[in-house]
Enzyme design. Structure first.
Site, PDB file in Angstrom:
ATOM      1  N   ASP A   8       0.805  -1.216   0.000  1.00  0.00           N
ATOM      2  CA  ASP A   8       0.000   0.000   0.000  1.00  0.00           C
ATOM      3  C   ASP A   8       0.838   1.265   0.000  1.00  0.00           C
ATOM      4  O   ASP A   8       0.295   2.371   0.124  1.00  0.00           O
ATOM      5  CB  ASP A   8      -0.948  -0.015   1.198  1.00  0.00           C
ATOM      6  CG  ASP A   8      -2.009  -1.098   1.066  1.00  0.00           C
ATOM      7  OD1 ASP A   8      -2.615  -1.184  -0.017  1.00  0.00           O
ATOM      8  OD2 ASP A   8      -2.202  -1.869   2.013  1.00  0.00           O
ATOM      9  N   ASP A  18      -6.537  -5.009  -4.552  1.00  0.00           N
ATOM     10  CA  ASP A  18      -6.225  -3.625  -4.189  1.00  0.00           C
ATOM     11  C   ASP A  18      -4.913  -3.159  -4.819  1.00  0.00           C
ATOM     12  O   ASP A  18      -4.709  -1.967  -5.054  1.00  0.00           O
ATOM     13  CB  ASP A  18      -6.092  -3.465  -2.682  1.00  0.00           C
ATOM     14  CG  ASP A  18      -7.146  -4.169  -1.859  1.00  0.00           C
ATOM     15  OD1 ASP A  18      -7.549  -5.292  -2.228  1.00  0.00           O
ATOM     16  OD2 ASP A  18      -7.524  -3.638  -0.809  1.00  0.00           O
TER      17      ASP A  18
END
Length: 392
Positions: free
Chosen positions: A108, A169
């Site tokens: 991330d 993601d």
């Protein structure tokens, strides 16, 4: 798909933006130089908890950049230097986080630095922000696994439970590497984007166009192994936020790769998502659920998908599909405003209510969350300011 709300008009967009900016202004005053938590509790964001030596309100976890990203957006939309000056404070802290390597054992990093350092570079040309973004891109590249050709999602790279795992993601983390390639001319970054996106395109989308949340490869041979979920209803369901990441992530990466297969992957994800919306156009937390099910909605998945559709409207060379994407996105944003925005800005710290972080873990269920707020604001910006350039 039929619209449950009138198509978003310019006055409605401006009213929604005005309400959102009021909330962000209040939150800037409530969180000076510190970070709110991932989700609200009873409509209010608490301070981010202390963890692993990082103090309360500190820069840890994967969602902190949505807070800085909202402030950069608020500055662009309002021209108020209060938002710019506040956003810069956080960008400086992201540079510190990158330089210290603090809490960066995750993919991330792309989320974190696209909406902080890269945003400031794009808007202000800050060399310090550029340096921090490039450092972050190099940290992310350490997670690229040969011969599988993927970016590993979570945890220590030697952790046997996480080796060879990626999640949908991750598509949204690729734009940081694309930006690094543009800045440096180093093909390592763009090759990683191309290979990682291709692997997800081939394996994380099922034959029926739904998506796995997570997929494993053998880290030594690169052999694709199996799909599963960490936050969906079950391994065979389609977690709505994951499907949303597919819509937006494949669209963003098509912009980069120019590979028609990436554009088709984005549409496959989008068509499945739109076909599984309830009558009010706000998705349930998992797309296996629909009208009549006693399950929570996830407004954040709707906001992400709307942004993805608006991206498709901009980049799809087929004018008929582009118009369809634009219309669907506007209807979804109108539905989010009608059903999920607080009736009055002062009623909640969140821009959107009725989000879900992780229902299986009992976290942030029927609450606001930072990413839902950010993507709702981005969708409003795209509609209200045609030609606005993303930070991705």
């Amino acid at each position: 798909m039929t619209s449950a709300s009138p198509t978003f008009t310019s006055p409605a967009t401006e009213a929604a933006l005005a309400a959102a900016l009021l909330t962000i202004r209040r939150n800037v005053a409530s969180f000076p130089g510190v970070f709110p938590d991932d989700t609200t509790v009873a409509g209010r964001y608490p301070l981010r908890p202390a963890r692993d030596g990082i103090p309360k309100g500190g820069n840890q976890g994967w969602t902190t950049s949505f807070w800085s990203g909202m402030q950069w957006l608020a500055w662009e939309l309002s021209g108020d230097e209060l938002f710019r000056d506040s956003a810069h404070i956080y960008t400086v802290d992201f540079a510190r986080r990158a330089q210290s390597g603090e809490d960066l054992d995750m993919h991330d990093i792309g989320f974190l630095y696209s909406l902080s350092s890269v945003a400031e570079w794009r808007l202000l040309g800050s060399e310090d922000a550029r340096d921090a973004g490039l450092l972050a891109a190099d940290v992310l590249m350490r997670r690229f696994l040969e011969p599988a050709g993927i970016i590993q999602a979570w945890g220590d790279l030697e952790d046997p439970d996480q080796q060879g795992r990626t999640i949908i993601d991750s598509l949204m983390n690729m734009p940081l590497l694309t930006w690094a390639a543009e800045q440096t001319g180093d093909a390592r970054y763009s090759d990683a984007v191309r290979r990682h996106t291709a692997q997800l395109r081939e394996h994380i989308i099922r034959e029926n166009d739904s998506t796995f949340h997570t997929f494993f490869w053998n880290p030594e041979t690169g052999e694709p192994l199996r799909g599963s979920t960490a936050q969906g209803a079950n391994d065979g369901s389609s977690w709505s936020r994951g499907q949303a990441w597919g819509v937006y992530g494949f669209a963003l990466n098509y912009r980069t790769t120019g590979d028609e297969r990436d554009l088709e992957a984005a549409w496959r994800c989008a068509d499945y998502f739109l076909a599984h919306l309830p009558a009010n156009l706000v998705p349930y937390w998992d797309l296996d659920f629909g009208d009549g099910d006693d399950e929570p909605l996830d407004s954040s998945a709707g906001a992400i998908t709307a942004c993805g559709l608006l991206e498709l409207a901009e980049i799809d060379p087929d004018p008929i599909r582009a118009e369809r994407a634009e219309r669907a996105a506007r209807d979804m944003v109108a539905a989010l405003t009608a059903h999920c925005a607080p009736a009055r800005p002062e009623d909640s710290d969140a821009l959107l209510l009725h989000g879900v972080y992780s229902l299986p873990h009992g976290v942030g269920v029927d609450e606001g969350n930072l990413w839902g707020d950010y993507f709702y604001l981005e969708a409003l910006a795209r509609i209200a300011r045609p030609g606005w350039k993303t930070y991705w």
